[in-house]
Scaffold this motif. Structure first.
Motif, PDB file in Angstrom:
ATOM      1  N   LEU A 105       0.827  -1.210   0.000  1.00  0.00           N
ATOM      2  CA  LEU A 105       0.000   0.000   0.000  1.00  0.00           C
ATOM      3  C   LEU A 105       0.856   1.253   0.000  1.00  0.00           C
ATOM      4  CD1 LEU A 105      -2.369  -1.259   2.838  1.00  0.00           C
ATOM      5  CD2 LEU A 105      -2.900  -1.234   0.385  1.00  0.00           C
ATOM      6  N   LEU A 106       1.934   1.210   0.753  1.00  0.00           N
ATOM      7  CA  LEU A 106       2.788   2.382   0.929  1.00  0.00           C
ATOM      8  C   LEU A 106       4.245   1.951   0.955  1.00  0.00           C
ATOM      9  CD1 LEU A 106       0.769   3.862   3.921  1.00  0.00           C
ATOM     10  CD2 LEU A 106       1.177   5.160   1.830  1.00  0.00           C
ATOM     11  N   HIS A 130       7.705   3.746   2.360  1.00  0.00           N
ATOM     12  CA  HIS A 130       8.332   4.907   2.986  1.00  0.00           C
ATOM     13  C   HIS A 130       9.833   4.804   2.738  1.00  0.00           C
ATOM     14  CE1 HIS A 130       4.560   5.680   4.982  1.00  0.00           C
ATOM     15  NE2 HIS A 130       4.623   4.589   5.715  1.00  0.00           N
ATOM     16  N   LEU A 180       6.541  12.549  -3.389  1.00  0.00           N
ATOM     17  CA  LEU A 180       5.452  11.568  -3.325  1.00  0.00           C
ATOM     18  C   LEU A 180       5.172  11.007  -4.703  1.00  0.00           C
ATOM     19  CD1 LEU A 180       2.923  13.638  -1.184  1.00  0.00           C
ATOM     20  CD2 LEU A 180       4.523  11.895  -0.380  1.00  0.00           C
ATOM     21  N   GLY A 229      -2.138   1.758  -7.455  1.00  0.00           N
ATOM     22  CA  GLY A 229      -2.811   2.374  -6.322  1.00  0.00           C
ATOM     23  C   GLY A 229      -1.967   2.458  -5.068  1.00  0.00           C
ATOM     24  N   ALA A 230      -0.659   2.279  -5.191  1.00  0.00           N
ATOM     25  CA  ALA A 230       0.214   2.462  -4.035  1.00  0.00           C
ATOM     26  C   ALA A 230       0.697   3.909  -3.980  1.00  0.00           C
ATOM     27  CB  ALA A 230       1.401   1.513  -4.093  1.00  0.00           C
ATOM     28  N   VAL A 231       1.157   4.312  -2.814  1.00  0.00           N
ATOM     29  CA  VAL A 231       1.736   5.644  -2.638  1.00  0.00           C
ATOM     30  C   VAL A 231       3.137   5.477  -2.059  1.00  0.00           C
ATOM     31  CG1 VAL A 231       1.565   7.797  -1.320  1.00  0.00           C
ATOM     32  CG2 VAL A 231      -0.480   6.809  -2.361  1.00  0.00           C
ATOM     33  N   ASP A 248       6.449   7.600  -0.495  1.00  0.00           N
ATOM     34  CA  ASP A 248       7.038   8.869  -0.077  1.00  0.00           C
ATOM     35  C   ASP A 248       8.533   8.691   0.098  1.00  0.00           C
ATOM     36  OD1 ASP A 248       7.458   8.479   3.136  1.00  0.00           O
ATOM     37  OD2 ASP A 248       5.527   7.653   2.535  1.00  0.00           O
TER      38      ASP A 248
END
Lengths: 338, 338, 338, 338
Positions: A150-151, A153, A215, A221-223, A225
């Motif tokens: 999903l994310l 970092h 970003l 649909g992943a994000v 940063d």
């Protein structure tokens, strides 16, 4: 091919000289047979103590030197396109240091030349794919054990930036590693970029927008940063946490020797990417040489080099405008489908 | 005041009952003398085995009970404003669980009532300020040793969300802790909010936008990113890294017992905030009771409760619109200057 | 008993004063009603700002003071036996700081007095049993998940030793904590002791055999090694690894805030046992007071105090002789069977 | 010497085959030219896909094969002495897997043969000296920053022992690595050994005394404790903490990817020494080949192999007798002085 893969190394600067040493010491089945650098003294220094290496001022001469089976491009990025097209013309497998070319337009020309040839000859030097920790993370994500990512970092920190480093180079030069890592880890393309930036550090050179928070949104649909901070002062740090539907996995906090001295328990922090990623560079060149010896090219492709350039260009636009910028990319040739 | 601070606890639900137990066991110099809850059986259960506690259905009755010197508000947030205004009217020091009120308009009415009184009576239950690790981070940042803070990277994860949790509650309920922590750690106000959101986790309840990535900009030029993920499945995790000009500091990865079993070295991850922040809650109530006994109120103020509400409302707007939203706040009364 | 447990604190030195503060601040349902210390000024200082506490020069007077329900013994160890026997005579529950008495003969007299009474009144201040990490380790070992414990590796380090600390005190004072921890964690008695010692550290006071490596064998066939180093210079460290048939578990390396500054990632190391074990002391006294309020005594018993003294005496003999020394113990009264 | 160092590998078992692969892939400037193993099929399998390698049943034939410049001995230890003496006779540099020979008497004959020759030809395969973490620890200890080393705490754990492993092999085979590591890290000889042993693990093969706690005393007054546990079940773990006068340093807890899944944060534990020390083996063979190419031998010497054997024999006697056993060693030839 003779018993050993004969490698021409283009560029005898910091990276080129390190690759000459690397091939001599830690790569089996390969040897350097030619080195090219406009600065002949630098090229001579890089091969000092190694026998059977011809030294050239011109890259084209090195490619034509006897015994050259493959090319490692470590010259300034402005020289890459010509070298890559020449290698394609001669059918030589190439490992090209990143970036593939200075911009996405040039990268696309290289992609198209390779696509016309119809087989892969080019590997781009995104060496994180060969780092043990990143490789473990990729294996875990691909296993599906943690569900969909999903994310991501990411942190990318340098002690200090080299002279003449510009605000846009934080993205085009530094973050380009995260661009490739994110695309590779997720198996998705990046579709949009936003850059948020705090008031710059007082320790950054005047005028440099450092740090930045970049970003990415992806096709799946992943994000992502990315903190990029090239004058953080304390060390070279690359970290990544992948947050998935059913768990998270984090790399880049590897620790080794813990020393206790009055009041503190501490570990050293690497100061340099050639230290942090020494093993990754070794594995990268080994994997490339092993594949080249049997006529194959694996690893990050020219398309990956192009995609990184296209995303970085959108990122620089996002930095300049303060707005979210969509990523425009050409259609991917079938050669890069797998 | 008698020898012990007499506390009226409003609300005997999960938090209220825990506070009753807390005051009985781990807070010196205080005791619970009254409990109010519309559900009398629940109130009786919370005080079972404790002598000298009167039980009430109405909060107002509890405030008027004999021996009440101070009020701990743990009732549903809709009931806070009335309780707070009543406590102000009676001059009773209050510890009010977060949020101060359901919205910033109500919070501002409480702020104004306290400002009219001219002295602080209200402390808001942002208990992270009493967590050992957060307190150490605050001390370090205030020392200036690492220079100015540039970025805060925050993670706020829950195993699963309670029923009826909405997408906006990820910000107004969960991230409100980070809003206060960021304001407190940085000593700055939050000026704008952006929310980026990946495709929701398949394990989140249908329709819930979970996780989210929330970005804050501050009056001092710092940037704060918060991953909030209330159905992460694996644990309750609160982490924060402050990236400063001359170093970084990270809390929330505290580890304790390491167990090695076949193929793995592991640690348990806390599943619940009452476990993770048990000591912080203890310290918070102790500090509040100690101050109340000498007629003072310290800790997070009604203004902090108002500011959190105002930022959260901007955050919800940012979530809804997909755009960057500026934070509008009233002028701060002089009472809250220090 | 009145609403609150009334505690007499004997001794107003470092530990005694800290316990007075602790009971006032972090223990619910108890308050200090009397303090005794030959140095009246010290006793007065310890209770400054607290109401309703009588101050005495003689321990016996404090025990007879109005409102005394229980006794906390923090006086010098030479005074323990008399205080303990007096408390037994008056039927008062006692929390006695370690060591129970200066030697095993005196400890046995206390054990016998309590056994004659026929019910437990005495708890010894082995506070590690109340440390979160040690408690988690105990729970894990008792669960049997890792099989039988085979080895305990223990470290006990102090920044520096107090004046007049002797070589045998490394065992009788410092290692006594590990003696109790090992007996408790394993549920076994210690049967033999060997002490191996390196050439002392140049930073230890002249003549002090510091560090030492102390080996225990147990009735269940486990082996325990303890590094005791009371002038290690860098911090107060207590660590324990339990190696079992099907895994290992390690406590005492807890880490909290990680700070990155040029070239290093570091954490602070606690300098003092009152810091490292602050929460354990709080829990210990809370648990003791809660039990005492309902007429019970739990936690480490007088027998545990006796056993620690007996093992420590064997340890000192092992240190003196350089040989393995068997542990001689009296028969355990049935009172201590559970 | 031709362009590449030609290596004869004696033994094509697990280690031998891995070294053949290693030299082919990760060692620059060297290649395998001959392999010997009584099991010809095994030898053929080890060199499959590699050109120009002759295969032999007899070690002596491999030494005489064309192009052999150096010898890597990975045959069973019973065959080492003959191979080493033959290599000395032919003046070939040798890297000999540990143990140098089955006992100290044979090791001494090798030492004497090399001493008669008057120059070093033999390096013993104590590869921990090439591990990054051990090397960092050595550098730190040699710097003197932490003062004199007082204690080494070592752990050496295997998932399970191979068939026919005996109680004395825990010392002679497993702990021999710690014997060399301790001598090297401290720069001191080991002077006495004591072995303490718990009741064996129920998971150890019947009759195997596993685990053991082995204690070494050294010529410089340091004490070394080694937990050796060859059926620990959970992983291959090698850890070492050096406790010095002014601090401590710990290696072997390196961690990499941290995965969070329900209730746990975990890392994988290596299961095998070829995984844990893969890089150390690579560096060892690289360093040996680089030195051999210029006619030198560095790294652990035949004397180190002899010393390890002498200490191990004392250790086995200590295990058998339960007593402290002094270490008897021959006088060291001047060849090994530096």
């Amino acid at each position: 091919m003779s018993e050993l893969l004969g490698v021409a190394v283009l560029g005898a600067g910091h990276m080129g000289a390190d690759h000459v040493r690397r091939i001599g010491e830690t790569v089996g089945g390969a040897r350097v047979v030619a080195v090219a650098d406009p600065d002949a003294a630098r090229a001579e220094a890089a091969v000092a103590g190694r026998e059977g290496v011809s030294v050239h001022r011109e890259a084209q001469d090195a490619l034509r030197a006897p015994g050259v089976d493959a090319v490692l491009v470590a010259s300034p990025e402005a020289a890459h396109e010509e070298a890559l097209l020449a290698a394609i013309a001669r059918g030589l497998p190439v490992l090209c240091e990143k970036p593939l070319t200075p911009d996405s337009a040039a990268a696309l020309r290289v992609v198209e030349a390779e696509a016309r040839l119809g087989r892969r000859l080019i590997q781009v030097g995104f060496m994180r794919r060969y780092d043990t920790e990143y490789a473990a993370l990729k294996t875990l994500l691909d296993s599906g054990d943690l569900g969909r990512p999903l994310l991501l970092h990411c942190r990318h920190r340098n002690v200090s930036s080299p002279p003449h480093f510009t605000s846009s180079m934080l993205i085009s030069s530094s973050v380009s590693h995260e661009i490739d890592a994110a695309r590779w880890l997720l198996g998705q393309e990046i579709t949009a970029v936003t850059v948020v930036r705090p008031t710059p550090s007082a320790d950054a050179p005047r005028g440099l927008l450092d740090p930045q928070l970049v970003l990415f949104e992806t096709s799946g649909g992943a994000v992502v940063d990315v903190e990029v901070f090239v004058n953080c002062g304390f060390g070279y740090e690359v970290r990544c946490e992948a947050v998935c539907e059913r768990g998270s996995a984090q790399v880049g906090d590897a620790h080794t020797m813990v020393v206790r001295s009055p009041g503190r328990a501490h570990e050293d922090v690497a100061q340099d990417y050639l230290v942090r990623f020494a093993d990754a560079y070794d594995r990268e060149v080994r994997a490339w040489a092993a594949a080249a010896r049997v006529g194959r090219v694996t690893g990050p492709s020219a398309w990956d080099g192009y995609a990184a350039a296209a995303v970085a260009e959108a990122g620089v636009a996002a930095l300049d405008t303060g707005a979210r910028v969509g990523v425009e990319m050409a259609e991917r040739p079938a050669l890069y489908d797998c």
